[in-house]
Scaffold this active site. Structure first.
Site, PDB file in Angstrom:
ATOM      1  N   GLU A 101      -5.115  -3.812  -1.729  1.00  0.00           N
ATOM      2  CA  GLU A 101      -6.538  -3.491  -1.767  1.00  0.00           C
ATOM      3  C   GLU A 101      -6.854  -2.204  -0.998  1.00  0.00           C
ATOM      4  OE1 GLU A 101      -5.996  -6.558   1.586  1.00  0.00           O
ATOM      5  OE2 GLU A 101      -5.058  -5.979  -0.309  1.00  0.00           O
ATOM      6  N   SER A 154       5.874  -6.807   3.963  1.00  0.00           N
ATOM      7  CA  SER A 154       6.443  -7.084   5.278  1.00  0.00           C
ATOM      8  C   SER A 154       7.231  -8.389   5.260  1.00  0.00           C
ATOM      9  CB  SER A 154       5.327  -7.176   6.316  1.00  0.00           C
ATOM     10  OG  SER A 154       4.536  -8.332   6.095  1.00  0.00           O
ATOM     11  N   LYS A 187      -1.228  -7.789  -8.686  1.00  0.00           N
ATOM     12  CA  LYS A 187      -2.171  -7.792  -7.561  1.00  0.00           C
ATOM     13  C   LYS A 187      -1.722  -6.685  -6.613  1.00  0.00           C
ATOM     14  CE  LYS A 187      -3.050  -8.596  -3.790  1.00  0.00           C
ATOM     15  NZ  LYS A 187      -3.546  -7.639  -2.708  1.00  0.00           N
ATOM     16  N   GLU A 231       9.328  -3.608  13.489  1.00  0.00           N
ATOM     17  CA  GLU A 231       9.159  -2.622  12.427  1.00  0.00           C
ATOM     18  C   GLU A 231       7.847  -1.883  12.686  1.00  0.00           C
ATOM     19  OE1 GLU A 231       9.321  -2.278   7.572  1.00  0.00           O
ATOM     20  OE2 GLU A 231       8.436  -4.068   8.468  1.00  0.00           O
ATOM     21  N   CYS A 256       9.645   1.344   3.641  1.00  0.00           N
ATOM     22  CA  CYS A 256      10.625   0.372   4.122  1.00  0.00           C
ATOM     23  C   CYS A 256      12.032   0.936   4.165  1.00  0.00           C
ATOM     24  CB  CYS A 256      10.600  -0.892   3.260  1.00  0.00           C
ATOM     25  SG  CYS A 256      11.185  -0.645   1.573  1.00  0.00           S
ATOM     26  N   PHE A 315       0.804  -1.224   0.000  1.00  0.00           N
ATOM     27  CA  PHE A 315       0.000   0.000   0.000  1.00  0.00           C
ATOM     28  C   PHE A 315       0.830   1.263   0.000  1.00  0.00           C
ATOM     29  CE2 PHE A 315       0.771  -0.438   4.590  1.00  0.00           C
ATOM     30  CZ  PHE A 315       1.034   0.872   4.961  1.00  0.00           C
TER      31      PHE A 315
END
Length: 498
Positions: free
Chosen positions: A176, A226, A173, A382, A281, A149
């Site tokens: 969402e 992640s 993909k 994290e 990240c 995202f």
């Protein structure tokens, strides 16, 4: 309410699964859109469209592919402001940050425009009598990308331009949580002349992910997200015979030596820790203050942090926007309270922050934690939000050991005026991307992006030469054209060159 479907076979396709998920505007908390969540059968439809397109696209000339890529780059440039606005409306980052995301994604598209140079191959003549050997690279087939995202446009552009430039077809993909920007990328690709089925977008959740990982016609999978999910992606993809590159999480450290310009270091710590609300990240989440720099550096960071303007991303005066969801905001805030309970000094507390007129938005102020120790949750996990930890170290060696002890090895940075110390650090630190007085060392497009340890699962990094290697297979061709006047005869011995 609008429902965003899928892009399959070069056209918009309404979902038939009956499952939808919410898409929020993080600045207001409102839900203007539903996103379709694909069934396994809908994923199969997208993969089938990519499979049917592969034969012709993989055999298309490099000239045809690059003609599309140049046209696509022109269209994206014309629509970059529109794409950035979509990112801001669903992710929440400020518009200038969203524009930067689009620009960095377009760097990889520009690399893809030069694919004829990257696929030249090699030729060795006369390796033996009248024998030549050539090495070429060919596409792998239908490939899939599963993207996060936090960069809904940039990370997909790290993947599909190179993949299709190399002759593959692609099924994306996206997250969402903010699907509109990647969907728009596919629409513009069709407008630029990309044949039907070469690029497909399937919105969905774990059902869609699992079907892509198990589908027999998907040859390779790229993932950014992640660490726990990256591990899952790798194990499942490999179990189904696919090649995989899975980029995971991070806990990026910034080492500040006593000779550093502390104002410069503080400015960069602010930029790297709180940009994009810390939801990246490559964010700096730990500053390691060496020697006697700690008190002064913390004071400088705190002074700057308190002056940051936090508000909706479409407000030009905002420097930082909201977080992606209410649940994530609350989770990030819990680390601040937890660190206080575990003994850290909460120098700046951003919890409980609200924006006038946007009280239902997912806003969180910036937080600065000092005297954090490696056993605290705020250090070990994290956080993925606007929380910066400061750890004190007496020496360079102690700071280096702290960084190298981390289970992650994504990015790191050193701030110093000492060239010898910087050179030593870049060789001794255990991370895949290193910055010298650069807090977020994301490589330019013709170098590859990726970390070490629990930040990468798979052998190859993303984009650059590693990306091209991932989206192609090597083939070696040995040829001999004997002299018609000669007979080779029969020889059952092991062939040697002569």
């Amino acid at each position: 309410m609008k429902t965003l479907g899928h892009w399959i076979g070069g056209k918009s396709v309404e979902s038939v699964s009956g499952n939808v998920g919410p898409v929020y505007n993080p600045a207001t908390g409102a839900q203007p859109t539903h996103v379709a969540l694909a069934s396994a059968e809908e994923v199969d439809s997208a993969v089938d469209a990519a499979r049917r397109a592969y034969g012709e696209w993989s055999q298309s000339s490099l000239a045809k592919r690059t003609a599309f890529l140049f046209k696509y780059r022109e269209l994206l440039d014309a629509h970059r402001d529109e794409i950035a606005a979509l990112i801001t409306s669903e992710h929440g980052k400020v518009h200038s940050d969203a524009l930067g995301e689009v620009a960095r994604g377009m760097e990889i598209l520009e690399l893809a425009c030069g694919i004829p140079e990257k696929l030249k191959g090699e030729l060795s003549t006369q390796v033996s009598t009248r024998v030549d050997v050539a090495s070429i690279r060919q596409p792998v087939g239908v490939v899939a990308g599963i993207t996060p995202f936090n960069f809904p446009a940039m990370v997909p552009m790290w993947m599909f331009p190179l993949a299709i430039a190399c002759g593959n077809t692609f099924v994306l993909k996206p997250s969402e949580k903010d699907p509109s920007a990647p969907y728009r990328l596919a629409e513009l690709a069709a407008e630029a002349g990309l044949p039907e089925g070469v690029l497909n977008v399937v919105n969905g959740d774990k059902v869609a992910v699992d079907r892509l990982l198990s589908h027999p016609d998907v040859a390779a999978v790229s993932f950014v997200g992640s660490t726990p999910i990256a591990k899952y992606i790798q194990s499942e993809a490999v179990a189904h015979g696919k090649r995989v590159q899975a980029l995971g999480g991070a806990k990026n450290h910034m080492l500040v030596l006593p000779d550093a310009d502390l104002d410069f270091a503080a400015d960069n710590a602010i930029n790297a820790a709180y940009g994009s609300a810390g939801e990246r990240c490559m964010a700096v989440s730990v500053v390691v203050a060496v020697g006697d720099t700690g008190d002064e550096l913390v004071a400088k960071i705190a002074d700057r942090a308190k002056k940051l303007r936090i508000g909706p991303g479409d407000d030009p005066s905002s420097e930082m926007g909201p977080l992606i969801t209410r649940e994530h905001r609350d989770k990030v805030a819990s680390y601040v309270d937890g660190a206080r309970g575990q003994g850290a000094d909460v120098v700046v507390d951003g919890t409980g922050y609200t924006v006038d007129g946007h009280e239902d938005g997912f806003f969180l102020g910036v937080s600065l934690l000092d005297k954090v120790s490696p056993d605290m949750d705020a250090y070990r996990d994290e956080i993925f939000g606007p929380v910066l930890c400061v750890v004190r170290a007496d020496t360079y060696e102690e700071g280096l050991s702290l960084i190298n002890s981390s289970r992650w090895g994504n990015g790191t940075a050193i701030f110093t005026r000492d060239g010898g110390a910087a050179r030593r650090f870049q060789l001794e630190v255990e991370a895949g991307m290193v910055g010298v007085n650069v807090p977020i060392p994301v490589p330019v497009g013709h170098h590859s992006f990726g970390g070490w340890k629990d930040s990468l699962f798979g052998d190859l990094h993303i984009y650059g030469n590693d990306g091209i290697a991932f989206y192609t297979r090597g083939k070696v061709i040995t040829t001999r054209w004997p002299d018609p006047a000669e007979s080779g005869g029969i020889n059952l011995g092991f062939p040697t060159s002569s």
